[in-house]
Design an enzyme around this catalytic site. Structure first.
Site, PDB file in Angstrom:
ATOM      1  N   THR A   8     100.972 -24.323  68.964  1.00  0.00           N
ATOM      2  CA  THR A   8     101.372 -23.391  67.901  1.00  0.00           C
ATOM      3  C   THR A   8     102.816 -22.963  68.088  1.00  0.00           C
ATOM      4  OG1 THR A   8     100.796 -21.330  66.752  1.00  0.00           O
ATOM      5  CG2 THR A   8     100.678 -21.277  69.131  1.00  0.00           C
ATOM      6  N   ASN A   9     103.441 -22.563  66.978  1.00  0.00           N
ATOM      7  CA  ASN A   9     104.768 -21.957  67.041  1.00  0.00           C
ATOM      8  C   ASN A   9     104.690 -20.453  66.796  1.00  0.00           C
ATOM      9  OD1 ASN A   9     106.357 -24.378  67.347  1.00  0.00           O
ATOM     10  ND2 ASN A   9     105.781 -24.894  65.247  1.00  0.00           N
ATOM     11  N   HIS A  12     102.734 -14.586  68.028  1.00  0.00           N
ATOM     12  CA  HIS A  12     101.655 -13.580  67.976  1.00  0.00           C
ATOM     13  C   HIS A  12     100.344 -14.194  68.467  1.00  0.00           C
ATOM     14  CE1 HIS A  12     103.731 -10.386  65.784  1.00  0.00           C
ATOM     15  NE2 HIS A  12     104.296 -11.337  65.068  1.00  0.00           N
ATOM     16  N   ASP A  69      93.245 -22.970  63.893  1.00  0.00           N
ATOM     17  CA  ASP A  69      93.580 -22.773  62.489  1.00  0.00           C
ATOM     18  C   ASP A  69      92.721 -21.623  61.995  1.00  0.00           C
ATOM     19  OD1 ASP A  69      95.294 -23.558  60.437  1.00  0.00           O
ATOM     20  OD2 ASP A  69      93.705 -24.631  59.404  1.00  0.00           O
ATOM     21  N   THR A  70      93.357 -20.715  61.267  1.00  0.00           N
ATOM     22  CA  THR A  70      92.661 -19.515  60.793  1.00  0.00           C
ATOM     23  C   THR A  70      92.800 -19.401  59.290  1.00  0.00           C
ATOM     24  OG1 THR A  70      93.007 -18.337  62.871  1.00  0.00           O
ATOM     25  CG2 THR A  70      92.662 -16.987  60.922  1.00  0.00           C
ATOM     26  N   GLY A 150     100.835 -11.621  59.574  1.00  0.00           N
ATOM     27  CA  GLY A 150     100.059 -12.214  58.481  1.00  0.00           C
ATOM     28  C   GLY A 150      99.429 -11.168  57.577  1.00  0.00           C
ATOM     29  N   LYS A 172      92.526  -4.498  68.337  1.00  0.00           N
ATOM     30  CA  LYS A 172      92.258  -5.644  67.442  1.00  0.00           C
ATOM     31  C   LYS A 172      91.289  -6.615  68.125  1.00  0.00           C
ATOM     32  CE  LYS A 172      94.410  -9.510  64.901  1.00  0.00           C
ATOM     33  NZ  LYS A 172      95.616 -10.238  64.469  1.00  0.00           N
TER      34      LYS A 172
HETATM   35  P1  IMP Z   1      97.454 -20.457  60.352  1.00  0.00           P
HETATM   36  O1  IMP Z   1      96.218 -20.544  61.164  1.00  0.00           O
HETATM   37  O2  IMP Z   1      98.650 -20.223  61.210  1.00  0.00           O
HETATM   38  O3  IMP Z   1      97.593 -21.576  59.373  1.00  0.00           O
HETATM   39  O4  IMP Z   1      97.319 -19.095  59.542  1.00  0.00           O
HETATM   40  C1  IMP Z   1      96.904 -19.020  58.214  1.00  0.00           C
HETATM   41  C2  IMP Z   1      97.388 -17.737  57.583  1.00  0.00           C
HETATM   42  O5  IMP Z   1      96.573 -16.666  58.004  1.00  0.00           O
HETATM   43  C3  IMP Z   1      98.826 -17.348  57.906  1.00  0.00           C
HETATM   44  O6  IMP Z   1      99.375 -16.749  56.757  1.00  0.00           O
HETATM   45  C4  IMP Z   1      98.688 -16.352  59.017  1.00  0.00           C
HETATM   46  O7  IMP Z   1      99.740 -15.413  59.016  1.00  0.00           O
HETATM   47  C5  IMP Z   1      97.362 -15.686  58.642  1.00  0.00           C
HETATM   48  N1  IMP Z   1      96.657 -15.253  59.853  1.00  0.00           N
HETATM   49  C6  IMP Z   1      96.192 -16.027  60.865  1.00  0.00           C
HETATM   50  N2  IMP Z   1      95.617 -15.268  61.800  1.00  0.00           N
HETATM   51  C7  IMP Z   1      95.724 -13.984  61.377  1.00  0.00           C
HETATM   52  C8  IMP Z   1      95.339 -12.736  61.937  1.00  0.00           C
HETATM   53  O8  IMP Z   1      94.783 -12.622  63.034  1.00  0.00           O
HETATM   54  N3  IMP Z   1      95.640 -11.654  61.195  1.00  0.00           N
HETATM   55  C9  IMP Z   1      96.258 -11.710  59.980  1.00  0.00           C
HETATM   56  N4  IMP Z   1      96.664 -12.838  59.422  1.00  0.00           N
HETATM   57  C10 IMP Z   1      96.387 -13.974  60.118  1.00  0.00           C
END
Ligand code: IMP
Length: 195
Positions: A8-9, A12, A69-70, A150, A172
């Site tokens: 990851t880059n 956080h 991935d989230t 995010g 959190k």
């Molecule tokens: P990715 O997993 O980095 O692709 O994240 C997908 C989107 O969800 C991005 O806009 C992240 O900023 C947001 N995101 C991922 N994890 C969290 C979190 O723990 N809290 C709030 N936003 C999140």
């Protein structure tokens, strides 16, 4: 200590995951591994995108690694933004624009139920293992707090009245999707290779 690259880059995410995994493994970010790459997320599911990221880094480095991935899944929006959470308001991946779009889509909607879902994909000794973490909650009417990243300022986890952006990381982590997936990863890693 064995090293595992976290693909990851997002610093956080590195901080959140390092706060959970300590001990047997040294977790290093792409930045710390000296790898500058923006890994694509072209697929229709979190699972496939997580695998894409971990397998890309495994191919590049030959080192054990994991990715995550989230997605934020909102019930009244049929699960959107989901896998498109990062680019919800466009390729700029702007958190402010994403939040503005989300609040606009939910304007006047009573059902604010949402959940964060995280998938971690670990590649170790050439095999892949996946771990899932879910945090149920709701989307606020307006952003609150300035911690985190995010969508944190518009998400209140079930069991709290604060948004994630009003919580220090320790708080959190009592609720977080990423913490739950990471605990599963940590438990797997602590038993790995002992049999
Ligand atoms: P990715 O997993 O980095 O692709 O994240 C997908 C989107 O969800 C991005 O806009 C992240 O900023 C947001 N995101 C991922 N994890 C969290 C979190 O723990 N809290 C709030 N936003 C999140």
């Amino acid at each position: 200590m064995d090293t595992i690259v976290f693909a990851t880059n997002n610093e956080h995410k590195v901080e959140e995951i390092k706060s959970v995994i300590r001990g047997r493994y040294d977790i290093i970010s792409l930045n710390e591994a000296g790898i500058a790459i923006d890994i694509p997320e072209p697929h229709a599911t979190l699972e496939e995108n997580a695998t894409e990221k971990s397998s890309t880094i495994y191919r590049l480095t030959g080192k054990n690694c994991f990715s995550e991935d989230t997605g934020l899944e909102v019930e009244a929006l049929n699960g959107a933004p989901g896998v498109k959470s990062a680019r919800y308001a466009g390729e700029g991946k702007s958190p402010t624009d994403n939040i503005a779009k989300l609040l606009e889509e939910l304007l006047g909607k009573k059902n604010r139920k949402a959940r964060f879902r995280t998938i971690i994909s670990l590649i170790i000794n050439n095999s892949e293992y996946r771990f899932e973490g879910i945090c149920e909650g709701a989307i606020t009417e307006e952003p609150k707090g300035n911690l985190g990243f995010g969508y944190d300022s518009v998400f209140v986890p079930s069991g709290s009245s604060k948004t994630f952006a009003e919580m220090e990381l320790e708080e959190k982590n009592k609720f977080s999707h990423r913490k739950k997936a990471t605990v599963k990863l940590a438990s797997f890693l602590s038993g790995f290779g002992k049999k």
